[in-house]
Design a protein around this motif. Structure first.
Motif, PDB file in Angstrom:
ATOM      1  N   ASP A 107      10.808  13.915   1.872  1.00  0.00           N
ATOM      2  CA  ASP A 107      10.936  15.354   2.110  1.00  0.00           C
ATOM      3  C   ASP A 107      10.826  16.176   0.829  1.00  0.00           C
ATOM      4  O   ASP A 107      10.394  17.332   0.869  1.00  0.00           O
ATOM      5  CB  ASP A 107      12.267  15.661   2.804  1.00  0.00           C
ATOM      6  CG  ASP A 107      12.303  15.109   4.225  1.00  0.00           C
ATOM      7  OD1 ASP A 107      11.207  14.923   4.806  1.00  0.00           O
ATOM      8  OD2 ASP A 107      13.408  14.875   4.747  1.00  0.00           O
ATOM      9  N   ALA A 108      11.181  15.594  -0.291  1.00  0.00           N
ATOM     10  CA  ALA A 108      11.116  16.303  -1.568  1.00  0.00           C
ATOM     11  C   ALA A 108       9.730  16.207  -2.193  1.00  0.00           C
ATOM     12  O   ALA A 108       9.473  16.826  -3.230  1.00  0.00           O
ATOM     13  CB  ALA A 108      12.163  15.738  -2.533  1.00  0.00           C
ATOM     14  N   GLY A 109       8.835  15.419  -1.583  1.00  0.00           N
ATOM     15  CA  GLY A 109       7.483  15.270  -2.113  1.00  0.00           C
ATOM     16  C   GLY A 109       7.340  14.126  -3.100  1.00  0.00           C
ATOM     17  O   GLY A 109       6.288  13.978  -3.713  1.00  0.00           O
ATOM     18  N   ALA A 110       8.365  13.311  -3.233  1.00  0.00           N
ATOM     19  CA  ALA A 110       8.309  12.167  -4.139  1.00  0.00           C
ATOM     20  C   ALA A 110       7.846  10.937  -3.365  1.00  0.00           C
ATOM     21  O   ALA A 110       8.125  10.800  -2.173  1.00  0.00           O
ATOM     22  CB  ALA A 110       9.685  11.914  -4.745  1.00  0.00           C
ATOM     23  N   PRO A 111       7.130  10.017  -4.024  1.00  0.00           N
ATOM     24  CA  PRO A 111       6.676   8.799  -3.340  1.00  0.00           C
ATOM     25  C   PRO A 111       7.858   7.950  -2.869  1.00  0.00           C
ATOM     26  O   PRO A 111       8.865   7.813  -3.569  1.00  0.00           O
ATOM     27  CB  PRO A 111       5.884   8.050  -4.403  1.00  0.00           C
ATOM     28  CG  PRO A 111       5.594   9.030  -5.477  1.00  0.00           C
ATOM     29  CD  PRO A 111       6.659  10.089  -5.402  1.00  0.00           C
ATOM     30  N   VAL A 112       7.735   7.420  -1.659  1.00  0.00           N
ATOM     31  CA  VAL A 112       8.740   6.516  -1.124  1.00  0.00           C
ATOM     32  C   VAL A 112       8.470   5.148  -1.742  1.00  0.00           C
ATOM     33  O   VAL A 112       7.346   4.646  -1.734  1.00  0.00           O
ATOM     34  CB  VAL A 112       8.656   6.445   0.418  1.00  0.00           C
ATOM     35  CG1 VAL A 112       9.598   5.393   0.973  1.00  0.00           C
ATOM     36  CG2 VAL A 112       8.924   7.809   1.025  1.00  0.00           C
ATOM     37  N   ILE A 113       9.545   4.551  -2.291  1.00  0.00           N
ATOM     38  CA  ILE A 113       9.423   3.251  -2.951  1.00  0.00           C
ATOM     39  C   ILE A 113       9.950   2.172  -2.010  1.00  0.00           C
ATOM     40  O   ILE A 113      11.027   2.295  -1.437  1.00  0.00           O
ATOM     41  CB  ILE A 113      10.205   3.230  -4.284  1.00  0.00           C
ATOM     42  CG1 ILE A 113       9.770   4.376  -5.206  1.00  0.00           C
ATOM     43  CG2 ILE A 113      10.062   1.872  -4.971  1.00  0.00           C
ATOM     44  CD1 ILE A 113       8.307   4.331  -5.602  1.00  0.00           C
ATOM     45  N   GLY A 114       9.169   1.111  -1.842  1.00  0.00           N
ATOM     46  CA  GLY A 114       9.547   0.015  -0.966  1.00  0.00           C
ATOM     47  C   GLY A 114      10.510  -0.940  -1.645  1.00  0.00           C
ATOM     48  O   GLY A 114      10.863  -0.782  -2.823  1.00  0.00           O
ATOM     49  N   GLU A 115      10.935  -1.979  -0.910  1.00  0.00           N
ATOM     50  CA  GLU A 115      11.873  -2.975  -1.434  1.00  0.00           C
ATOM     51  C   GLU A 115      11.294  -3.735  -2.614  1.00  0.00           C
ATOM     52  O   GLU A 115      12.029  -4.232  -3.463  1.00  0.00           O
ATOM     53  CB  GLU A 115      12.262  -3.954  -0.331  1.00  0.00           C
ATOM     54  CG  GLU A 115      13.060  -3.315   0.775  1.00  0.00           C
ATOM     55  CD  GLU A 115      13.372  -4.306   1.892  1.00  0.00           C
ATOM     56  OE1 GLU A 115      13.045  -5.509   1.762  1.00  0.00           O
ATOM     57  OE2 GLU A 115      13.956  -3.864   2.884  1.00  0.00           O
ATOM     58  N   ASP A 116       9.959  -3.821  -2.661  1.00  0.00           N
ATOM     59  CA  ASP A 116       9.317  -4.542  -3.766  1.00  0.00           C
ATOM     60  C   ASP A 116       9.155  -3.679  -5.014  1.00  0.00           C
ATOM     61  O   ASP A 116       8.616  -4.120  -6.020  1.00  0.00           O
ATOM     62  CB  ASP A 116       7.958  -5.084  -3.321  1.00  0.00           C
ATOM     63  CG  ASP A 116       7.012  -3.985  -2.860  1.00  0.00           C
ATOM     64  OD1 ASP A 116       7.404  -2.797  -2.830  1.00  0.00           O
ATOM     65  OD2 ASP A 116       5.850  -4.321  -2.511  1.00  0.00           O
ATOM     66  N   GLY A 117       9.613  -2.423  -4.964  1.00  0.00           N
ATOM     67  CA  GLY A 117       9.519  -1.531  -6.109  1.00  0.00           C
ATOM     68  C   GLY A 117       8.188  -0.797  -6.203  1.00  0.00           C
ATOM     69  O   GLY A 117       7.978  -0.004  -7.116  1.00  0.00           O
ATOM     70  N   GLU A 118       7.301  -1.042  -5.263  1.00  0.00           N
ATOM     71  CA  GLU A 118       5.989  -0.376  -5.241  1.00  0.00           C
ATOM     72  C   GLU A 118       6.018   0.777  -4.238  1.00  0.00           C
ATOM     73  O   GLU A 118       6.774   0.743  -3.264  1.00  0.00           O
ATOM     74  CB  GLU A 118       4.895  -1.377  -4.826  1.00  0.00           C
ATOM     75  CG  GLU A 118       4.698  -2.520  -5.800  1.00  0.00           C
ATOM     76  CD  GLU A 118       4.102  -2.046  -7.123  1.00  0.00           C
ATOM     77  OE1 GLU A 118       3.221  -1.166  -7.107  1.00  0.00           O
ATOM     78  OE2 GLU A 118       4.547  -2.541  -8.176  1.00  0.00           O
ATOM     79  N   PRO A 119       5.175   1.787  -4.447  1.00  0.00           N
ATOM     80  CA  PRO A 119       5.111   2.883  -3.466  1.00  0.00           C
ATOM     81  C   PRO A 119       4.637   2.368  -2.101  1.00  0.00           C
ATOM     82  O   PRO A 119       3.774   1.487  -2.024  1.00  0.00           O
ATOM     83  CB  PRO A 119       4.079   3.848  -4.042  1.00  0.00           C
ATOM     84  CG  PRO A 119       3.923   3.469  -5.483  1.00  0.00           C
ATOM     85  CD  PRO A 119       4.292   2.026  -5.594  1.00  0.00           C
TER      86      PRO A 119
END
Length: 177
Positions: A107-119
């Motif tokens: 919602d803030a426009g930042a990339p969502v980071i997965g459990e593996d640390g990657e977007p």
């Protein structure tokens, strides 16, 4: 005298056969030409009816604005404005120029980071919208091509029928014998 009679009879028979052949070829050309004209006109009517069923009207910003899409010019105007709007939606990029997947944003426009640390990557919706735009413009362009091919059939049919008529007239001229 028998020699002259035989020569004249043979020449007259040959000329009559040639004139019959010209007449047959001329009649075939006339029939084929008229069939082509009718087929071309039928193709134009068929294309117009199929476009009319879709009840499409060009938007106000099209080259031919707020007009029902029926003929080749309004089809072109509609295809052109679809491409123009699509390019505006995708910042001037076409399908092949865009990445297949893009980072998912929160919602803030930042990339969502997965459990593996990657977007986390998602399908690029802007790129996928090109599929709809391409399908629509392709159908419109096929309608334009249908009109052009139909017009070609009419012109060529009229030409062939006209040539057939000329050959038929010439075949009946005794000067050819």
């Amino acid at each position: 005298m028998s020699t002259l009679t035989t020569e004249r009879t043979g020449a007259a028979t040959g000329a009559a056969a040639r004139n019959r052949l010209f007449a047959v070829v001329a009649l075939v050309a006339i029939v084929v030409g008229l069939g082509s004209v009718l087929g071309g006109l039928g193709g134009m009517v068929y294309t117009w009816q199929n476009a009319a069923v879709e009840n499409i009207t060009t938007p106000a910003d099209a080259v031919i604005a707020e007009t029902p899409v029926r003929g080749p010019f309004t089809m072109w105007a509609q295809a052109d404005i679809i491409t123009t709007h699509q390019l505006a939606r995708t910042d001037g990029l076409r399908y092949a120029e865009m990445p297949r997947q893009i980072p998912q944003l929160d919602d803030a426009g930042a990339p969502v980071i997965g459990e593996d640390g990657e977007p986390v990557l998602i399908n690029n919706a802007a790129r996928l919208s090109w599929l709809d735009a391409t399908a629509l413009t392709t159908v419109l362009n096929m309608g334009i091509m249908a009109y052009m091919l139909s017009l070609f059939a009419v012109v060529m049919g009229a030409t062939v029928a006209g040539l057939g008529w000329v050959v038929l007239r010439l075949s009946r001229n005794p000067m050819l014998a």
